[in-house]
Design an enzyme around this catalytic site. Structure first.
Site, PDB file in Angstrom:
ATOM      1  N   GLU A   1       7.867  31.182 -59.523  1.00 26.73           N
ATOM      2  CA  GLU A   1       7.592  32.636 -58.564  1.00 26.73           C
ATOM      3  C   GLU A   1       8.685  32.479 -59.354  1.00 26.73           C
ATOM      4  O   GLU A   1       8.353  34.107 -60.305  1.00 26.73           O
ATOM      5  CB  GLU A   1       8.072  32.622 -57.305  1.00 26.73           C
ATOM      6  CG  GLU A   1       6.648  32.683 -56.103  1.00 26.73           C
ATOM      7  CD  GLU A   1       6.562  33.060 -54.744  1.00 26.73           C
ATOM      8  OE1 GLU A   1       6.852  33.939 -54.875  1.00 26.73           O
ATOM      9  OE2 GLU A   1       7.737  32.408 -54.172  1.00 26.73           O
TER      10      GLU A   1
ATOM     11  N   GLU B   1       2.206  27.450 -50.963  1.00 22.19           N
ATOM     12  CA  GLU B   1       2.507  27.759 -49.680  1.00 22.19           C
ATOM     13  C   GLU B   1       1.738  27.724 -48.429  1.00 22.19           C
ATOM     14  O   GLU B   1       1.854  27.153 -47.582  1.00 22.19           O
ATOM     15  CB  GLU B   1       3.786  29.047 -49.791  1.00 22.19           C
ATOM     16  CG  GLU B   1       4.795  28.568 -50.823  1.00 22.19           C
ATOM     17  CD  GLU B   1       4.900  29.029 -52.486  1.00 22.19           C
ATOM     18  OE1 GLU B   1       5.209  29.336 -52.661  1.00 22.19           O
ATOM     19  OE2 GLU B   1       3.345  29.334 -52.064  1.00 22.19           O
TER      20      GLU B   1
END
Length: 688
Positions: A129, A150
């Site tokens: 990210e 995740e």
């Protein structure tokens, strides 16, 4: 005030200025480095984020030609420091973690000079990210792991990934990376795949990656290089998410809240502003951090990353003997898979034997053929392939095992056959040669009771397919000595398997748990419960496959044999299903197009006592809790954590269950059935 993680290994952001040819001002290069080698990857906790925050601010003030972020050798950044998450006791702390990451990463995205991420190695979760916030990304062909994992843990990409990725590569690719890959046992992207999806703008060899990246970035800044990005198709957005949601419902039945949260965020990314999307990420992240599913996921992750690497009860590695040649008794599919793995990982001579030359030739041909496939896929060079082919041979004469240090058998699962094999081999091999059995349920002690040297016999139970399943159950028989056991663990480590020490008890861990579990499903069908009702009763758990699909994968004949072994040992808990015997004898496939085969259904003889799905589920969970407590009381493994590790690695049971015992604890099943929890409150669950 930003939260703090007391045991955080702080990743420093080391800022230096680099003069790049063709630019009138130096570039600012930030290198993420936690001071350890690649075995302890960079992560970002509160202190690490603060360090990065300062580095970006300092770089921006210097007005460089561009700012680039890279990582230490082999590692870019593998995301948030999840070790501190179980310590979070309130939702507001979780919100602070989300907002802190957004605030720091935004400085890279909103910088007044061009920004780059030079992804030189593993980039996962928050690390990827971070890279997505840069204006441009280069990627090393040597990067070993690229993912947004995740959802696999029970979280969502919470630092901008759910909004940035679909608007960079399109919604089909984003669904693959954010939802599909994590739910496929946390599948990683290879660098070439990531580049093809559009995650990176340039792909370079690892040898001169940084130099090439700096040169390329300078070309972009000067305007010599124009980066072309794919146009995002928004017309298909809703349709892709509709089918993704449909597949999730069919597969997980609501058992993984993070997957549905991720879908909601991806839907929002279509038209919402970045500020709206990231605010929703923070809310979702905080909601998920305060769930038992996330705590179970973190517990499971810790088991796989830590406990699996330090097996409980394993002798010291100093006792292990060198293995310079491996023998494999049998040349069938399982034996051939093992031979290939031993050759690839140990790179020592491996020889297979069987009853006739045709079987031996077929086994060796299988190994050579699989090596050829690796070459064709570009996963092995021709020189390495030629070497491995030369290491694998076959014979019908067991005297080829005379100089072997480790011999493993994969013959018919019948005690008399295996005892005969070892009786023959003991006259051939040296007294120090380790004799390993791949038995799935038989007593290793009984197998060696007639041997002159039973101390060198050990159970070494692989799971199918051998190359894929990461678990090996190592079984210590009554007379297995420490040197043999240490050698078995050392070999398992060389094979890159996770090994768990198991007592010599019927069916060991995975097969015993699964057989008890499947026994309740089969018992319900035998009693008159419609097969569809019994088969779907466990859907709320979100298991990787339904019971009948698992039974078909294992094979009705194998399941019937293991069930018979356990029935002989524990007749009060393990029934023999006559219907399973009929299915096994018929040789017919159990399922056709995911439905029970009508020909098989016609073989079943059932009672008139049908159960509801809820009753089937309660019986199955009760049986699991009872059997696991008995296994722990018997000392089959050291602790409940080892049973969870076995179920995760050997049966693919999901992280959101924590394997199995955390789920039994949080549903109250453990206390209802056994009078106590398997794990203390706060371990794999929210604090009491």
């Amino acid at each position: 005030m930003d939260p703090a993680f007391p045991n955080e290994v702080v990743t420093q952001s080391l800022l230096r200025y680099v003069q790049v040819p063709g630019l009138d001002r130096p570039a600012a290069l930030i290198t993420l480095d936690n001071g350890h080698d690649h075995r302890k990857p960079n992560t970002l906790g509160p202190a690490g984020l603060a360090n990065l925050d300062t580095a970006i601010d300092t770089a921006i003030e210097a007005n460089p030609a561009f700012i680039a972020v890279t990582g230490k050798p082999y590692i870019f950044c593998v995301g948030a420091d999840i070790t501190g998450m179980p310590l979070l006791t309130g939702r507001e702390q979780a919100v602070e973690i989300g907002e802190l990451g957004h605030r720091v990463f935004a400085k890279l995205r909103d910088a007044t000079v061009p920004t780059f991420a030079f992804v030189n190695g593993a980039a996962m979760g928050g690390g990827l990210e971070l890279a997505l916030h840069a204006d441009y990304r280069t990627l090393s062909k040597g990067a070993a792991a690229l993912a947004l994992p995740e959802v696999f843990l029970g979280l969502i990409p919470g630092w901008g990934g759910s909004q940035l990725l679909p608007n960079l590569i399109g919604i089909p690719g984003a669904v693959q990376v954010i939802i599909q890959n994590p739910l496929m046992q946390n599948k990683m992207l290879r660098p070439e795949q990531a580049h093809e999806l559009g995650i990176s703008d340039a792909l370079f060899d690892p040898a001169d990656f940084l130099e090439r990246s700096l040169e390329w970035a300078a070309g972009v800044v000067r305007g010599d290089i124009t980066v072309q990005r794919q146009e995002i198709d928004r017309d298909m957005w809703d349709g892709v998410l509709f089918f993704a949601r449909k597949l999730l419902d069919e597969k997980l039945h609501g058992a993984v809240p993070s997957a549905h949260k991720a879908l909601e965020l991806l839907a929002l990314a279509k038209e919402a502003s970045f500020a709206e999307g990231t605010a929703a990420e923070t809310t979702a992240l905080a909601d998920l951090i305060m769930t038992d599913e996330l705590r179970s996921g973190l517990y499971a992750f810790d088991l796989v990353q830590r406990r699996a690497k330090r097996p409980a009860g394993a002798p010291g590695s100093g006792l292990a003997r060198d293995v310079t040649k491996v023998g494999v008794v049998g040349a069938g599919l399982m034996a051939s898979q093992m031979a290939l793995l031993f050759a690839r990982r140990l790179e020592v001579p491996v020889v297979l034997t069987d009853l006739d030359q045709a079987r031996v030739d077929k086994g060796v041909a299988y190994v050579h053929g699989e090596i050829d496939k690796l070459v064709a896929k570009g996963r092995m060079d021709a020189g390495k392939a030629a070497k491995l082919r030369g290491l694998v041979s076959g014979s019908v004469d067991k005297s080829v095992f005379a100089d072997a240090d480790f011999v493993i058998e994969a013959v018919f699962e019948e005690l008399g056959v295996k005892k005969q094999v070892w009786a023959e081999l003991e006259k051939i091999v040296s007294p120090e040669c380790v004799l390993a059995t791949n038995t799935s349920s038989l007593s290793v002690t009984a197998m060696g009771e007639d041997l002159e040297h039973p101390e060198r016999l050990v159970g070494f139970h692989f799971f199918n397919p051998v190359a894929v399943m990461p678990l090996v159950e190592i079984i210590r028989a009554e007379r297995t000595d420490d040197a043999t056991l240490a050698t078995a663990f050392a070999v398992g480590k060389q094979l890159k398997k996770s090994c768990v020490l198991v007592k010599d008890a019927p069916a060991f861990v995975v097969n015993r748990v699964l057989t008890r579990f499947l026994g309740e499903i089969l018992g319900a069908i035998d009693g008159g419960t419609p097969a569809q009702v019994a088969d779907t009763a466990l859907d709320p758990l979100g298991l990787p496959m339904r019971p009948l699909a698992l039974l078909q994968l294992v094979g009705p004949a194998v399941a019937h044999h293991v069930g018979g072994t356990l029935h002989a040992a524990f007749p009060d808990r393990f029934a023999v299903s006559e219907n399973l015997g009929r299915i096994a004898a018929s040789g017919k496939p159990l399922l056709v197009d995911d439905e029970i085969n009508p020909e098989v259904a016609g073989l079943l003889v059932v009672g008139d006592n049908p159960l509801t799905a809820e009753q089937v589920r309660e019986r199955a969970l009760t049986a699991l809790a009872q059997e696991i407590r008995l296994m722990l009381d018997e000392g089959v493994v050291a602790e409940a954590q080892d049973i969870d590790l076995c179920m995760i690695l050997g049966a693919g049971w999901p992280f959101h269950l924590g394997g199995v015992t955390p789920y039994l604890d949080r549903t109250g099943t453990s206390e209802r059935v056994t009078g106590r929890r398997f794990l203390p409150a706060g371990v794999a669950s929210l604090p009491a």
